[in-house]
Design an enzyme around this catalytic site. Sequence first.
Site, PDB file in Angstrom:
ATOM      1  N   SER A 178       0.814  -1.231   0.000  1.00 28.86           N
ATOM      2  CA  SER A 178       0.000   0.000   0.000  1.00 28.86           C
ATOM      3  C   SER A 178       0.839   1.269   0.000  1.00 28.86           C
ATOM      4  O   SER A 178       0.504   2.252   0.649  1.00 28.86           O
ATOM      5  CB  SER A 178      -0.959   0.056   1.204  1.00 28.86           C
ATOM      6  OG  SER A 178      -1.720  -1.102   1.279  1.00 28.86           O
ATOM      7  N   THR A 229      16.237   5.017   7.388  1.00 26.77           N
ATOM      8  CA  THR A 229      16.592   4.484   6.066  1.00 26.77           C
ATOM      9  C   THR A 229      16.839   2.975   6.077  1.00 26.77           C
ATOM     10  O   THR A 229      16.948   2.363   5.030  1.00 26.77           O
ATOM     11  CB  THR A 229      17.864   5.162   5.502  1.00 26.77           C
ATOM     12  OG1 THR A 229      18.957   4.814   6.352  1.00 26.77           O
ATOM     13  CG2 THR A 229      17.722   6.658   5.433  1.00 26.77           C
ATOM     14  N   LYS A 286      23.216   9.014   1.999  1.00 29.97           N
ATOM     15  CA  LYS A 286      23.399   7.791   2.785  1.00 29.97           C
ATOM     16  C   LYS A 286      22.697   6.606   2.077  1.00 29.97           C
ATOM     17  O   LYS A 286      23.280   5.522   1.911  1.00 29.97           O
ATOM     18  CB  LYS A 286      22.784   8.013   4.171  1.00 29.97           C
ATOM     19  CG  LYS A 286      22.982   6.890   5.144  1.00 29.97           C
ATOM     20  CD  LYS A 286      22.526   7.365   6.529  1.00 29.97           C
ATOM     21  CE  LYS A 286      22.276   6.188   7.445  1.00 29.97           C
ATOM     22  NZ  LYS A 286      21.546   6.580   8.649  1.00 29.97           N
ATOM     23  N   CYS A 302     -25.330   0.047 -11.936  1.00 30.97           N
ATOM     24  CA  CYS A 302     -25.468  -1.407 -11.962  1.00 30.97           C
ATOM     25  C   CYS A 302     -26.475  -1.874 -10.904  1.00 30.97           C
ATOM     26  O   CYS A 302     -27.668  -1.658 -11.080  1.00 30.97           O
ATOM     27  CB  CYS A 302     -24.100  -2.068 -11.842  1.00 30.97           C
ATOM     28  SG  CYS A 302     -24.065  -3.650 -12.688  1.00 30.97           S
ATOM     29  N   GLY A 330     -27.194  -0.418  -8.339  1.00 27.73           N
ATOM     30  CA  GLY A 330     -27.874   0.831  -7.982  1.00 27.73           C
ATOM     31  C   GLY A 330     -29.048   1.093  -8.918  1.00 27.73           C
ATOM     32  O   GLY A 330     -30.113   1.559  -8.503  1.00 27.73           O
ATOM     33  N   GLU A 371     -31.972 -12.242  -8.166  1.00 28.98           N
ATOM     34  CA  GLU A 371     -30.691 -12.485  -7.469  1.00 28.98           C
ATOM     35  C   GLU A 371     -30.945 -12.676  -5.968  1.00 28.98           C
ATOM     36  O   GLU A 371     -30.305 -13.498  -5.320  1.00 28.98           O
ATOM     37  CB  GLU A 371     -29.730 -11.310  -7.705  1.00 28.98           C
ATOM     38  CG  GLU A 371     -28.357 -11.496  -7.061  1.00 28.98           C
ATOM     39  CD  GLU A 371     -27.368 -10.358  -7.312  1.00 28.98           C
ATOM     40  OE1 GLU A 371     -27.735  -9.349  -7.948  1.00 28.98           O
ATOM     41  OE2 GLU A 371     -26.208 -10.489  -6.867  1.00 28.98           O
ATOM     42  N   HIS A 415     -21.054   0.362 -16.047  1.00 33.62           N
ATOM     43  CA  HIS A 415     -20.173   1.008 -15.067  1.00 33.62           C
ATOM     44  C   HIS A 415     -19.461   2.207 -15.699  1.00 33.62           C
ATOM     45  O   HIS A 415     -18.327   2.089 -16.155  1.00 33.62           O
ATOM     46  CB  HIS A 415     -19.139   0.007 -14.550  1.00 33.62           C
ATOM     47  CG  HIS A 415     -19.715  -1.000 -13.622  1.00 33.62           C
ATOM     48  ND1 HIS A 415     -19.851  -0.777 -12.265  1.00 33.62           N
ATOM     49  CD2 HIS A 415     -20.229  -2.219 -13.855  1.00 33.62           C
ATOM     50  CE1 HIS A 415     -20.416  -1.824 -11.702  1.00 33.62           C
ATOM     51  NE2 HIS A 415     -20.657  -2.725 -12.646  1.00 33.62           N
ATOM     52  N   GLU A 426     -18.037   4.545 -14.405  1.00 30.65           N
ATOM     53  CA  GLU A 426     -16.854   5.007 -13.655  1.00 30.65           C
ATOM     54  C   GLU A 426     -15.545   4.510 -14.270  1.00 30.65           C
ATOM     55  O   GLU A 426     -14.480   5.016 -13.922  1.00 30.65           O
ATOM     56  CB  GLU A 426     -16.955   4.589 -12.176  1.00 30.65           C
ATOM     57  CG  GLU A 426     -16.803   3.097 -11.880  1.00 30.65           C
ATOM     58  CD  GLU A 426     -18.119   2.322 -11.933  1.00 30.65           C
ATOM     59  OE1 GLU A 426     -19.051   2.767 -12.633  1.00 30.65           O
ATOM     60  OE2 GLU A 426     -18.211   1.264 -11.288  1.00 30.65           O
TER      61      GLU A 426
HETATM   62  N1  GLN Z   1     -25.382  -8.212  -8.762  1.00 30.47           N
HETATM   63  C1  GLN Z   1     -25.911  -7.557  -9.923  1.00 30.47           C
HETATM   64  C2  GLN Z   1     -25.779  -8.418 -11.169  1.00 30.47           C
HETATM   65  O1  GLN Z   1     -24.979  -9.317 -11.204  1.00 30.47           O
HETATM   66  C3  GLN Z   1     -25.239  -6.217 -10.127  1.00 30.47           C
HETATM   67  C4  GLN Z   1     -23.794  -6.321 -10.432  1.00 30.47           C
HETATM   68  C5  GLN Z   1     -23.052  -5.011 -10.263  1.00 30.47           C
HETATM   69  O2  GLN Z   1     -23.534  -4.097  -9.629  1.00 30.47           O
HETATM   70  N2  GLN Z   1     -21.853  -4.933 -10.785  1.00 30.47           N
HETATM   71  O3  GLN Z   1     -26.456  -8.188 -12.137  1.00 30.47           O
END
Ligand code: GLN
Length: 563
Positions: A14, A188, A223, A381, A383, A405, A507, A509
């Site tokens: 990390s 160090t 050093k 997704c 969400g 699911e 996604h 992002e």
């Molecule tokens: N679990 C959900 C699916 O498989 C959403 C997946 C996710 O949010 N990446 O469809």
Amino acid sequence: MVKHIFITGGVVSSLGKGLTSAAIGMILERRGLKVSMQKLDPYINVDPGTMSPFQHGEVYVLDDGAETDLDLGHYERYTHAVLSRSSNYTTGKIYSEVIGRERRGDYLGSTVQVIPHITDAIKDAISAGVTPGSDVALTEIGGTVGDIESLPFVEAIRQFALERPREDVLFVHLTLLPFLRASGELKTKPTQQSVGKLREIGIQPDILICRTEQPMTQEMARKISMFCNVRPEAVIEERDVDFSIYQVPQMLVRSGLDRIVARHLHLPAEAETDLTDWNRMLDSMRQTTESIEIAVVGKYIELHDAYKSIYESLSHAGIKNQTRIKIRKVGAEELHAKGPALIEGVDGLLVPGGFGERGSEGKIRAIGHARETGLPFFGICLGMQCAAIEFARNVLGLKSAHTVEFAPETPHPVIHLMADQRNVHEKGGTMRLGTFPCRVRPNSLAGKLYGAELVHERHRHRFEFNNSYRAAFEQAGMQVSGVNPDRDLVEILELPSHPFFIGVQFHPEFKSRPLAPQPLFDGFIAAARDRARQRARKNDKPSQDNGPAAATPVLARPSPVAS
Ligand code: GLN
């Protein structure tokens, strides 16, 4: 001939090795070079796709559907390197390949061993990670030098260098200078020992990057140089940044790292590292005084790495909209128990992706609150799937609506399993993965934000919106504003009657960059900022109610199904 840079790490994990590797890649690009980026991970999983966020943080998805380490997200955010499945290898992937060959009989009866067979496979992987036409290929070795599992990788890069001219390979080692508060000094010794470990294996680092929270003095650099056999100017300080990780490239250039790398690899020395637009971005970030607060309601809020690309994308949109983003991390289970009071006062709600039922009712509750109060909402997704469930339950009146699911027997499966997923039993690499096209409805909010009718976004899910409910959703005011043109899958849902209510099955992002925010994130943050300004104006008037209910409620049209 492509030049190679290998980045190893020592002392502790990390240290920000991924970020530093990405920053070096960026600096080289800014000198006019074309770079490749790759990460080698010593763990046994074939890829991180099956790992829990507690173990691994975010799984970063590439265009070709590879599920990779989150450091590849840094590579894409800092550089233009083209990443693919060959940009991330693990011990598991290397061994599967070697064992596959052994089963086919490719080794013609020889004993298959770590040296040379595994190390050869690693060297092939390094070559496979080089995008054609690259000037420099950077390979980061995950883990810490001295770990048992990273040994074959370190051995392989030693051999790789031996097979090439000295000026074609550069070894960078990242270490930590711990600060001892009791004696008030930097130490160090751990760096010396870590370099000692590398030299035992036969690798002499050319550059040492020392992570430190306090300034490294010239005397300390001398050093370290003497004990570690590294030229003094190549002992580089990488101090903790004061406000943004995007300062790292700037800092490394200030230490002269760009020139040292260029000199060692015999790259054009006269080139300048041009960070003009990057520096301008940092200046503008520094000058920004406005700030907004975004609630992220998820299952892994205590782990910063679990939603890494989402936090980054929010910050990119903040840079463009000239507002600082404060994130209120809210546990979805806690929200379920305590109610929407936990997101009171925020300017926007984001519900990220996820797997598993835990916390889902809290997410659904938070989304309902955003829908009813006009709070800008962005669902990604899972969400988006939760937004569909909430709408079905509370607007269409289908009280038992759910995703299969979490409720396989639900009478109202608004989210169901994709047909091609029904007979899939293996977990690894079997979801709907990678980039797919999405046709966006031109007059929708999503259409306006994208400014394009056909866009491409990355996916990682097994479940999808159930088209049997599409007409009912649309009649009740939830618009389908993005669809996969090949399979007619719902990819974007939005509520046109709401200031900003968008859910996406993909996604976004993974496509955001500091200087080019993803359009939907941009729109979300602009909407949240507008709301914050409106509220501030209202709050200026003493007679106004300061509470969150100040927003106009958004009522969906009556349900055609509920009655
Ligand atoms: N679990 C959900 C699916 O498989 C959403 C997946 C996710 O949010 N990446 O469809």
